[in-house]
Enzyme design. Sequence first.
Site, PDB file in Angstrom:
ATOM      1  N   LYS A   1       0.844  -1.208   0.000  1.00  0.00           N
ATOM      2  CA  LYS A   1       0.000   0.000   0.000  1.00  0.00           C
ATOM      3  C   LYS A   1       0.866   1.240   0.000  1.00  0.00           C
ATOM      4  O   LYS A   1       2.020   1.230   0.451  1.00  0.00           O
ATOM      5  CB  LYS A   1      -0.950   0.029   1.199  1.00  0.00           C
ATOM      6  CG  LYS A   1      -0.302   0.057   2.593  1.00  0.00           C
ATOM      7  CD  LYS A   1       0.134   1.413   3.092  1.00  0.00           C
ATOM      8  CE  LYS A   1       0.791   1.344   4.457  1.00  0.00           C
ATOM      9  NZ  LYS A   1       1.639   2.495   4.787  1.00  0.00           N
TER      10      LYS A   1
ATOM     11  N   ALA B   1      10.347  -3.097   5.876  1.00  0.00           N
ATOM     12  CA  ALA B   1      10.372  -1.885   6.727  1.00  0.00           C
ATOM     13  C   ALA B   1      10.434  -0.631   5.867  1.00  0.00           C
ATOM     14  O   ALA B   1      11.170   0.315   6.147  1.00  0.00           O
ATOM     15  CB  ALA B   1      11.547  -1.928   7.718  1.00  0.00           C
TER      16      ALA B   1
ATOM     17  N   GLY C   1       4.468  -4.109   4.115  1.00  0.00           N
ATOM     18  CA  GLY C   1       4.794  -5.462   3.655  1.00  0.00           C
ATOM     19  C   GLY C   1       4.537  -6.522   4.724  1.00  0.00           C
ATOM     20  O   GLY C   1       3.971  -7.575   4.434  1.00  0.00           O
TER      21      GLY C   1
ATOM     22  N   ASP D   1      -2.585  -1.883   9.864  1.00  0.00           N
ATOM     23  CA  ASP D   1      -2.630  -1.909   8.401  1.00  0.00           C
ATOM     24  C   ASP D   1      -3.079  -3.263   7.841  1.00  0.00           C
ATOM     25  O   ASP D   1      -3.194  -3.417   6.625  1.00  0.00           O
ATOM     26  CB  ASP D   1      -1.235  -1.594   7.826  1.00  0.00           C
ATOM     27  CG  ASP D   1      -0.809  -0.145   8.071  1.00  0.00           C
ATOM     28  OD1 ASP D   1      -1.659   0.676   8.449  1.00  0.00           O
ATOM     29  OD2 ASP D   1       0.383   0.136   7.880  1.00  0.00           O
TER      30      ASP D   1
END
Length: 297
Positions: free
Chosen positions: A8, A95, A100, A135
Amino acid sequence: MTVRVPAKVNLQLAVGPLRDDGYHDLVNVFHAVSLFDEVTAAPADALSVTVEGGSIEGVPVNADNLAARAALLLAERLGVAPNVALTIRKTIPVAGGMAGGSADAAAALVACARLWGAGDADADLWEPAAILGSDVPFALLGGTALGTGRGEVLTPVQTAGRFHWVFALADGGLSTPAVYAECDRLREAEGWRPAPPQASQDLMAALAAGDAHALGAALGNDLQPAALSLRPALRDTLAAGREHGALGALVSGSGPTCAFLAESADHAGELTAALSKAGVARSAVQAYGPVPGATIV
Ligand code: C5P
């Protein structure tokens, strides 16, 4: 059982004051883009995690991996043994501010639910997803969505057409909690107390119209000053993208990946080449959005 899951980028990340629980209220416009990880879940005698890919330094291969925690949480809820071999093939930067790890957790939930015969009751995955991280629910949903609360309360956002992006990947990651803490520190130093965050109407209109120029002008990330404070070299990366005609340039989430909006697929290709040549990033990759969330392949 293999699940493909997208990265994203945050089109708007408006960060409110620090809450008592250590999180911040957000207005977070998530946009899923065509950089994908793949998570395979196979029956095994015990839980294991294998990670494959180009730049996977620092990704845990034990129960600390968020995908493993997803499998453990789901197994507990279903009352089954968490005996699964998870293989994560990473393309999403580690990171990097593109969620991810959260994507891998969402993929693991979908893959394990199918493997353990949990049926198609997708809704059962929202709650564990939100427990795993702010997320993770969006990685299940995909597309473009407005996240409120700490980011986990999602409303799909209407968009028209396809947007073309370039992502400049950096060497080394940034820790999300460290970037939020730096954001609080900078605000405190300025004596500034943020108001409750609001969704940008210009951004929503640009998305609904499929207007890349308007979208470029409306992009915003309240974490950007903090990411730039911790990683000043990112200023040069953003400047290089703007010089080469990016319609918008911003740090992705908590960084250090930088996102550039292009006019077209061709322009994105040119921008990718220009950023690679400029030496302001480890590498540059082209992608488009929106794309669907975690999907069985
Ligand atoms: O939810 P998640 O575990 O992904 O969040 C990682 C960290 O990011 C939190 O521990 C917190 O420091 C920060 N965060 C925040 N406010 C949010 C989301 C995340 O402060 N809304």
